[in-house]
Design an enzyme around this catalytic site. Structure first.
Site, mmCIF file in Angstrom:
data_model
loop_
_atom_site.group_PDB
_atom_site.id
_atom_site.type_symbol
_atom_site.label_atom_id
_atom_site.label_comp_id
_atom_site.label_asym_id
_atom_site.label_seq_id
_atom_site.Cartn_x
_atom_site.Cartn_y
_atom_site.Cartn_z
ATOM 1 N N GLY C 145 8.624 51.155 83.450
ATOM 2 C CA GLY C 145 7.991 52.381 83.020
ATOM 3 C C GLY C 145 7.664 52.295 81.538
ATOM 4 C CB CYS C 146 5.052 53.881 79.462
ATOM 5 S SG CYS C 146 5.210 55.608 79.901
ATOM 6 C CE1 TYR C 147 7.549 58.938 77.071
ATOM 7 C CE2 TYR C 147 7.648 59.488 79.388
ATOM 8 C CZ TYR C 147 7.186 59.754 78.125
ATOM 9 O OH TYR C 147 6.376 60.835 77.907
#
Lengths: 350, 350, 350, 350
Positions: C145-147
């Site tokens: 995921g980006c986070y």
């Protein structure tokens, strides 16, 4: 591999052009000068460009072995440096207005005295799509203003066909167009959520557009065209362009919306043919079937062009969408350098 | 205190108008209806407006004791509701296009069949500054489109003086102008950092501007004016307006940039006088000495107007800057309601 | 040259990844599928990416001769397609959450039933900098995921040194992070000029960060670390991460601000050394001396990391700045594909 | 009607406060001073505020007959002017930091020497909701910083209940928070599309928050609370706040996201009760059931507060959303003036 120097890299367009040259596979960037931020790596001043070279002061005597130069100084300040570079046989792309106008008289009316009128004869107007052949062999290429780039690409097919009797150009540009200037024009709290017209009836890109349109129209055609309508205030045969710029709240992007009173009725099919003929083979002009958005050309050398005939008014509407820092300035400079040094026109730009 | 109902409060302009009525000291807002979000308090749907009333379905039979209504439905859907309200003697401000055009023929050319042509005679065009007297006694006030509001306020002094031979209007608007529509036109990732022309040669605000300009010019003047130049495609004496809209990345704000080919030469002093005469006494038109930015009128009922003569081209350039949701729609509706019910025109708007 | 297929190209990240593969010098993009926009060239749906290939429906039987696949489906929908591709011996980078968590139990707690738990053993977590070696030979790479990408790169040096007793991650992201979703979350009029926390105490990227931090800390270290402070609600030895996401009004860009209660006092010099050791050789992690802005990494595969010890509180603050669509998703997928197919890690990404 | 003077009106917050006083029904604004833009009407410098008064130089001897003053100078520059006003018996709301801290020692550690420590005893901290009674009779009200306003309103119910063992505050603010400063921090091309942390581990709003939290907690409670966890670097019983600010690309708006390690487990129902008890009667605190966006409070004096217990981590998350220029500064100054002069607290603010 040609060795390139960059002079005046601290403005937005200058820094981008230095970045494009730095990553260019076929130029070696050997010097980056500026008048401020001396000694700092360019990538520190502009973190989004990863150019590790430090900004040096300009010392002309050290400019040995440079084949190509990009000069990004303000008008009047550029010409003397271009002259010094020419004495060393460097071929120059100049981003200022100093060599854009063929007519010295027009230059002096809009900008004041010209520092090096003797060099005007060596200069070619650098709108690549209009002057490709002369650019290839030019000593000085006068890179166009961003507004003339978008406007002329939108209008050139009509101008060449002698169809422009009168034209209004309403241009909108992101805040990067105001440059690395720090005041209320560019502060996010005053520029954001705003739309602001500026330089009403006084923008210096006007004569540049007029001169190039006149060239495209040819003097005979221009005379006939302007006789019928529009340019009341002009001399006979002279097309006076109504140009108006606006700042809108984005970073990069520029739209020239052109409203043309034509010299005769133009049907949709003919219009389409004119534009296809002009741009089908152009690597960086995209003729589109819907009104383009500037986001579609952001951070590219493309100009998107769309033209339509308005049956209701009889006028032709043509849009030119560019990134003002890219095709409007810096990537077009690289496009021109490619041509000047015999490289593929698209090299380093895709 | 007049009792007001609001019909169709779920769009941007509708919600704002409901908010303005809710906080208005001299109207009692007694009903807020919508076709979606039923039962939800308006302040839940639009948290920035603090209107606690819940959105109800429209049940005409329950509309007893309402004196004033604002109708915010799409064109064609509005007219039947306006009709039903008229049968109950309610005086209506209609935000749709249904009653803006005097000419049924023009309406049907641009919008299709009119659902209630019988009511056209009761309607007054609600650009307050142009039709203040008729509005005061009107049964139906057709609130203008946002673009016509900005354009006509910029152009009215020229039109009244019979000076418009041809006009190009290039309008720019924030994304709220697209309404509570959810698609790529309004998504921040596609609408932000973008400039997009839309409805090229086809915007329905065109006939509204044309009809009002013709009224201002008077038919005789109009004939003379249009004879000289411009409107090739039109019938003799008919002014065809070149209108083009663009979306730019902000929320609220609208700029109409108007380029006028005049019927005769107009000096700066005369131009200034025309505008001062027109607007010196207007509470909501601010004649300014510099090109205005839309941020200066954000969330107000003001229109800022600036006009200049361009000596280079002989044209006149006039700008009208408004907040498209306020003076462009909702606060102008309140301004009209104030007039209709004998209240000070500025009540609830400052 | 490896032949690549792209499955699910109509979302923001999918379209960008297809664009990156299309222009990649060492992959041949042979198929682009989607569930909407069928038959349309991708460059029509996403004009800013110039990918002329048309979007086809997914027909698994036609997927002969594909070596590499990127799957951009929602969680639970991805796993079956990944399974079908594995049966054809295609090596897959999966952008969904389906294979990111090693613990099936954790997956099912946060996402519900797993459609293909049998494949979990073939999957490697695709944060390139943490699992480079396993990625090189993996059959399935679960793109993070980006986070987690921004957070873990900011925290990894501290985690490896066993220094994290408790951590709060406050993340901010541009609207592209909400995806090609059309509602008030993404409408410029409601998302612009706004800052909105979302999924409070419920973001599914939390377990992904926790599992990877635990791996970095090693179970022994983790136990010691968590014993002292913080994670009251967790089992002994378990680090519970406080993760909170916010939408802010820009297109692309993501900042993870991490506040670490350390297991012992950490001096500035030691902190610096930890980060230099971790990242000096990384091609896509830039350790910077000032707090980074996300604009510095926009449209790049870089993550900028900055860490500081706060003498006042004793905590360590670490920032990770990425472009959520690039390093956060699509360009990291390409970085992983490069590794998987023996290409230089930076190929097609500079 | 009390007569008010405004000192230092050329900054963003100063201009807004002058505007709010100008339109206030129960104050007469009799003087507006500044150190730049002398002689210009305020509405020329700030067109969006329609204040026709001209900016004068400050001449203290002319300040006869003024009852109330707002001082908007930088810290250290404010105190002498406040002193001069006190000698003339003017009651002052000071927007600077000079009188916010009770502890002279803390002031001097963060700001340097205090120019008028003798006046500290006359000053009351102007977070209206926390010190309403003292404000009503105060000679000097030290208007809080914008970050402390949002943070303390989010945290006060927890602090009063002695529940804060440790707290991380991650704050995000629009660019107006940087003030009328013109550099790369505020230029739309560098601030737009960006997220930038600043003053890492060094923001001067930290001690202000700490001192007020300590007051709320009471010293005994504070001791107990801090003993358990967190504030390693602090003396026993001292709560050290981890505060971090970020600039995000909007004009006005501020979000304080607060992550609290509690001294004991807090259930959702108890949490809810604490906040309802604290804020049910507050005219300008809106306790909401969903995470608020700052757009909901733009150009208002409201603070929206939302708090949630995270079962996963055991922490409490509390958000405070304000308009940094309104409740964060200027409208809170008016709220305080209302109290000081016996007016309804909401006068001129709705």
């Amino acid at each position: 591999m040609p060795r390139a120097g960059f002079f005046g890299a601290t403005g937005f367009a200058g820094a981008l052009a230095a970045h494009l040259l730095w990553r260019h596979p076929d130029f070696e960037l050997v010097a980056v000068t500026g008048r401020s931020e001396l000694g700092r790596p360019l990538q520190e001043v502009y973190p989004r460009y990863r150019v590790p070279m430090s900004i040096e002061p300009l010392e002309l005597e050290r400019l040995q072995g440079i084949d190509a130069a990009v000069v990004a100084y303000p008008h009047a300040a550029a010409a003397p440096t271009v002259g010094a570079l020419r004495e060393r046989d460097v071929r120059v792309v100049d981003l200022s207005a100093d060599f854009r106008l063929r007519s010295l008289e027009t230059y002096e009316r809009w900008y004041g005295e010209h520092p090096r009128p003797d060099l005007l004869g060596e200069a070619v107007y650098g709108l690549t799509e209009l002057h490709r052949q002369e650019i290839a062999t030019a000593a000085i290429v006068a890179n166009p203003g961003c507004y003339p780039t978008a406007s002329l690409l939108a209008l050139a097919p009509l101008a060449r066909a002698g169809l422009i009797a009168d034209v209004v150009i309403d241009a909108k540009q992101g805040i990067s167009g105001a440059g690395r200037v720090f005041d209320e024009t560019t502060h996010l709290s005053t520029a954001g959520e705003n739309i602001v017209p500026y330089k009403v009836a006084a923008h210096r890109h006007t004569p540049e557009i007029e001169e190039q349109l006149a060239l495209l129209m040819g003097s005979a055609t221009a005379t006939a065209a302007a006789a019928g309508a529009g340019a009341r205030a002009g001399a006979p045969g002279e097309l006076r362009v109504q140009f108006q710029a606006h700042l809108v709240p984005l970073d990069q992007g520029e739209m020239a919306s052109c409203y043309v009173t034509t010299t005769r009725s133009v049907a949709a099919a003919e219009l389409r043919e004119l534009y296809v003929d002009a741009y089908a083979e152009e690597p960086f002009v995209e003729l589109v079937g819907e009104p383009p958005g500037v986001l579609e050309v952001r951070e590219t050398n493309y100009c998107r062009v769309f033209a339509a005939a308005d049956e209701h008014t009889g006028k032709v509407i043509a849009f030119g969408a560019i990134d003002n820092l890219w095709k409007g300035t810096s990537s077009q400079a690289v496009q021109n350098l490619n041509l000047m040094f015999g490289l593929p026109e698209t090299e380093g730009l895709q």
